[in-house]
Enzyme design. Sequence first.
Site, short mmCIF file in Angstrom:
data_model
loop_
_atom_site.label_atom_id
_atom_site.label_comp_id
_atom_site.label_asym_id
_atom_site.label_seq_id
_atom_site.Cartn_x
_atom_site.Cartn_y
_atom_site.Cartn_z
N GLU A 79 -12.60 -2.13 12.01
CA GLU A 79 -12.59 -1.44 10.72
C GLU A 79 -13.71 -1.94 9.80
O GLU A 79 -14.41 -1.16 9.17
CB GLU A 79 -11.23 -1.64 10.04
CG GLU A 79 -11.16 -1.07 8.64
CD GLU A 79 -9.78 -1.19 8.01
OE1 GLU A 79 -8.86 -1.75 8.63
OE2 GLU A 79 -9.62 -0.71 6.86
N ASP B 50 -8.12 -9.22 3.94
CA ASP B 50 -7.91 -8.08 4.82
C ASP B 50 -8.98 -7.95 5.90
O ASP B 50 -9.85 -7.08 5.80
CB ASP B 50 -7.86 -6.81 3.97
CG ASP B 50 -7.43 -5.59 4.75
OD1 ASP B 50 -7.09 -5.76 5.93
OD2 ASP B 50 -7.45 -4.49 4.19
N GLU C 246 0.82 -1.22 0.00
CA GLU C 246 0.00 0.00 0.00
C GLU C 246 0.86 1.27 0.00
O GLU C 246 0.63 2.19 0.77
CB GLU C 246 -0.97 -0.01 1.19
CG GLU C 246 -1.89 -1.21 1.18
CD GLU C 246 -2.97 -1.19 2.26
OE1 GLU C 246 -2.69 -0.70 3.35
OE2 GLU C 246 -4.07 -1.70 1.97
#
Length: 725
Positions: free
Chosen positions: A420, A392, A319
Amino acid sequence: MQMASEATIKFMYIKKISVLLFFIAISLSTSANNGYDLWLKYEKFKDIKLISAYQSKLKSVSISGNSATIQKAKEELAFAIKGLLGSNIKWKNEGIENNSLLIGTPSSNKIIAGLDIKELAQINTDGFIISSQNIKGANCTIITANTDLGILYGVFNFIRLLQTAQNIASLNIVSSPKIKFRMLNHWDNLNRTVERGYAGFSIWDWHKLPDYIDKRYVDYARANASIGINGTLVNNVNGNATILTKQFLEKVAALANVFRPYGIKVYLSARFSAPMEIGGLKTADPLDSNVRAWWKQKTKEIYSLIPDFGGFVIKANSEGQPGPQDYQRTHADGANMFSEAIAPYHGLIIWRAFVYSQQSKDRFKQAYEEFIPLDGKFNSNVIVQVKNGPIDFQPREPFSPLFGAMKKTAVGMEFQITQEYLGQGTHLVYEAPMFKEVLDADTYQNGKGSTVAKIVEGNQFSISLMAGVSNIGNDINWTSHPFAQANWYAFGRLAWDYSLSIETIAKEWIEQTFSNDKEFVRTTQNIMLQSHETLVNYMTPLGLAHMMYNGHHYGPMPWGNTLGRPDWNPIYYHKADTNGIGFDRTINGTNALAQYNDAVSKMWLDSNTCDEKYLLWFHHVSWQHKMKSGNTLWEELCYKYNIGVDSIKKYEQQWALQEKNVNPEQFNQVKQFLHIQVKDAEWWRDACLLYFQTFSKLSIPAKYPQPTKTLEYYKSLRFPFAPGN
Ligand code: GCW
């Protein structure tokens, strides 16, 4: 006139009373009722009999040893006894008394040494023993261990026995952590924002450190030590090299000083390009001798300030983070450079495997493809930290195929405690069932029974690691949702002993946090135990994944298709079309299933026999696909989304009846959050079903509520300044 003055007096009187009531209310609501005390809430028992039973077993306490850790154990025990029983401990320095508590290691306490406790050989340096013993005619309880830290863990465990109202008359507890490094990972930035944090700002007040030590740091350490956590990565893996400057290292050292007596080591995320950013070098190439020398020098500096520094955690070439591949070097080249720098101090290098380079068509496969060829190339003080699933931290993922496949490399587990993808700060989700599902999964990599947990425990390596991405912030109650505290708690308990049951952990937590009331515990425990499956049902049932909004990741966006990389877009994951839905990872598709041991892939290979919770992870099936229930896939999707919403509504009703068992502040907070969760669940259901309906062209069965808003409405929703982004 007369009348008026009487009225004035009356008014003043009422005013006085209401001011008084206001202050009483304030003092009640601030006295340990806001959740700050976490599961270490030492509130006096209401049951007088219980108090006297405990008091009669705790006539006196002796604790030996002089270390700062022993001092903390002593303080904690005194604090707990004072709170729970309302009495002070009678400390005794020597001799044995009937019904006393004796605490010490064989080297600090002669009486305990004389007992020659065999089990001490069975526990490691962090383990402890709590047992009832008859010593020369005196009935005593002893807490012993091989180290002072073991004693501290034993004392916390003893306090837990009291908090959960256990009988302490005849104890024989032998406990030793299965995992060596039990760590929290804070994704905290130096400006105090927290990446994927939903509980306020970072608890690290960098600007005021090192001179101002917030009491929170101590309470943080107490909470962690009470569940056996022994490491903390204090800064975000999306690193900032500034943390490695002398100015900031002094701040980190101040934190380390607070944590040390509690057995907690500090770790830092090392930005790969730091030698260029703060070292003035032209390159960060791991094979460059100046770069290597720079890291050696930096590491030396760190150890001069923090002699027990834990080590570095590195996110590289992921990322947008810099890494060895920027110089055509491998992850192993990068990790080994750090490993050499830290080896003289016996620190640890934790190298993250969360990489996806766009090289293959399936993000699922990428970490495996990059890391398997490097198996055996990492030095022995390097541990590769792998997320629980291949993508993820989605609400449900099959276990990452890297577990067990890397035979010559120590592999650690990374769970995400912060929510998240699980409703963030407002959804009640007990994550232990999700953690446990992965830990208990059989990889078959070393034959039947090689569960992920056993791989992580990794007996052939001297290092084992379980890390949890923290959900802690500076909210009064640390975690925003009162029930999110349970996830921090459960993570620690499972890292200590993954064989603990999710039921036991939930029960312990409820009793310590709220109340021992049987009916309350039963209802709350049920809600917790079902809550993860419920969330999966209303967000991503049947193996769907990654359907959240771009950026902040809050709420459903199954239509998302505008981001630059295909594998950042929801449509890449669910692949809905007029034929059906799901990602074909069989041999006809990307063949990601081949990354698993045959015994595992066999279980998931056939869409008719594949466990339905993973169905759409591995198969693109038609809307008419027959499910085990007899429903078609479309009907089953409608059913799952609706049962998810119904379950939350049920929890809302059940919680509403618990007012008498929970303090008003937390009761109301949970109540309001549950209401948000009901609304969010309906939003997920309706937005997803309306969107998928554009492909299936099927109607939502009439027995379910029909969406009251349009797909266009859901597509138009925006959430500026959503937290954690
Ligand atoms: O889940 C993703 C998050 C990123 C995070 C990344 C990672 C720290 O959205 O915010 O970055 O994982 O694990 O590195």
